[in-house]
Enzyme design. Structure first.
Site, mmCIF file in Angstrom:
data_model
loop_
_atom_site.group_PDB
_atom_site.id
_atom_site.type_symbol
_atom_site.label_atom_id
_atom_site.label_comp_id
_atom_site.label_asym_id
_atom_site.label_seq_id
_atom_site.Cartn_x
_atom_site.Cartn_y
_atom_site.Cartn_z
ATOM 1 N N ASN A 1 38.495 62.598 110.591
ATOM 2 C CA ASN A 1 38.382 63.001 111.998
ATOM 3 C C ASN A 1 39.423 64.096 112.252
ATOM 4 O O ASN A 1 40.612 63.810 112.337
ATOM 5 C CB ASN A 1 38.628 61.775 112.897
ATOM 6 C CG ASN A 1 38.551 62.117 114.379
ATOM 7 O OD1 ASN A 1 38.521 63.288 114.767
ATOM 8 N ND2 ASN A 1 38.541 61.092 115.219
ATOM 9 N N CYS B 1 39.413 65.305 121.395
ATOM 10 C CA CYS B 1 38.371 65.603 120.401
ATOM 11 C C CYS B 1 37.228 66.417 120.989
ATOM 12 O O CYS B 1 36.432 67.006 120.249
ATOM 13 C CB CYS B 1 37.822 64.315 119.799
ATOM 14 S SG CYS B 1 39.075 63.371 118.941
ATOM 15 N N HIS C 1 30.712 65.408 116.885
ATOM 16 C CA HIS C 1 32.115 65.163 116.542
ATOM 17 C C HIS C 1 32.164 64.059 115.488
ATOM 18 O O HIS C 1 31.363 63.131 115.507
ATOM 19 C CB HIS C 1 32.890 64.759 117.793
ATOM 20 C CG HIS C 1 34.261 64.237 117.471
ATOM 21 N ND1 HIS C 1 35.155 64.964 116.713
ATOM 22 C CD2 HIS C 1 34.877 63.065 117.769
ATOM 23 C CE1 HIS C 1 36.261 64.253 116.564
ATOM 24 N NE2 HIS C 1 36.126 63.102 117.192
#
Ligand code: UT7
Length: 329
Positions: free
Chosen positions: A286, A116, A256
């Site tokens: 996500n 990520c 994020h």
């Protein structure tokens, strides 16, 4: 230190059309809209349904969007970096496949695997390449097809993830704009708690690995949550302190998007007002390495030249970090 900085001069993005909302998920597994929205902050996410289309399909669409917005031609690009965990194949890289699809024939192209955190690690890498004078027009992509590595019978991970791709164009400038600083970290302690066990060189695919569902994301949510909260909040505060920035100096915070409660913790630690925080987890979920560039893509019209922006991410590895940049247009 060179006086050349790497500035973002264009943005592109792509998300698939198909919307998987919490109601549909609740018909697939034992979950419900109330749990997902209150515990994670997601209402819906996008899923790429095009047959045999991988992450490079979305990355190429994002590049085409950037080319259309900026008038950039494929032959002008000299480097393509792609932060991704879900390359179409073990090899070649997603970057090389996306470049090919977007008509980029001679640029160097390679992937950066930082889960990520892939976009911020790629942007920091691009910034060094620009500062060194080696490259002049770099595409920095964050793209992931998380639906390909998500077990849709596992309620602890399935509601979390979505698919998407974002890209920025980075060029040299001698003005005080662009990537001003970065702080990046890795701690391998994370492996045990967040990984895909099989399909790589340690556990190549077998009938057994498939039967045990070892090709999907495995996450110990609460453990990862604790690290994400602490590490993202601390590194965001660190980069602000290092650059003598107070909360009032920050125009935008782009974290994020793994969990709205993690974002809240970063907001509390940095003191940045909530109106300055870019959120897309509610509608995209996500999207791993794509979450930050998609945030830039959706919000860039609000940015003004000279705006101080903090990017921050946390992901598998564990990898985490922050970038401080000044918006250049
Ligand atoms: O992207 C970078 C890395 N990833 C992250 O940063 C993610 C970090 N982790 C998280 O965001 C959160 O830990 C999760 C969203 C994954 C999970 O939230 P949580 O508040 O930590 O829940 P939990 O795993 O502690 O589970 C709490 C309860 C459990 O029930 P019991 O044992 O208390 O009866 C779970 O079984 O919630 C239950 N549960 C669910 N209930 C309804 C877990 N998933 C679901 C679900 N629907 N989908």
């Amino acid at each position: 230190m060179s006086n050349i900085k790497a500035v973002i001069t264009g943005v592109g993005g792509y998300v698939p059309d198909y919307i998987l909302n919490n109601h549909e998920l609740s018909t697939m597994m034992d979950t419900n809209d109330e749990w997902i929205t209150s515990r994670v902050g997601i209402r819906e996410r996008r899923v790429l349904k095009v047959k045999h289309a991988g992450t490079s399909y979305m990355a190429a669409k994002a590049i085409e969007d950037l080319f259309a917005q900026t008038g950039t031609k494929p032959e002008e690009i000299d480097l393509v970096l792609c932060g991704t965990t879900t390359a179409d194949h073990i090899y070649p890289s997603c970057a090389s496949m996306a470049a090919e699809k977007a008509g980029i024939k001679k640029a160097l192209a390679f992937d950066i695997q930082a889960a990520c955190s892939g976009f911020i690690v790629s942007l920091a890498t691009a910034s060094s390449f620009i500062e060194s004078g080696h490259y002049k027009k770099i595409l920095v992509i964050g793209a992931d097809k998380m639906s390909a590595i998500t077990d849709y019978s596992d309620r602890t991970t399935a509601p979390l993830f979505g698919d998407g791709a974002g890209v920025v164009l980075v060029e040299p400038t001698t003005e005080e704009f662009g990537v001003m600083d970065s702080i990046l970290h890795t701690d391998g302690v994370g492996m045990k708690h967040l990984h895909i066990k099989a399909g790589g060189s340690a556990y190549p695919p077998t009938h057994d690995t498939i039967d045990k569902k070892e090709h999907y994301t495995y996450q110990e949510g609460a453990y990862v949550f604790k690290h994400a909260v602490t590490d993202m909040a601390e590194v965001s505060a660190d980069i602000m302190e290092k650059n003598n920035l107070t909360k009032d100096d920050i125009a935008w915070l782009i974290p994020h998007q793994a969990n709205l409660r993690i974002i809240d913790a970063v907001v509390q630690r940095t003191g940045v007002e909530y109106e300055k925080v870019i959120i897309n987890i509610d509608h995209f979920g996500n999207t791993s390495a794509a979450s930050i560039p998609l945030g830039i893509w959706e919000s860039q019209k609000k940015f003004k030249k000279g705006d101080n922006i903090i990017l921050t991410a946390f992901g598998a590895g564990f990898t985490w970090g922050s970038i401080y940049l000044k918006w250049g247009y």
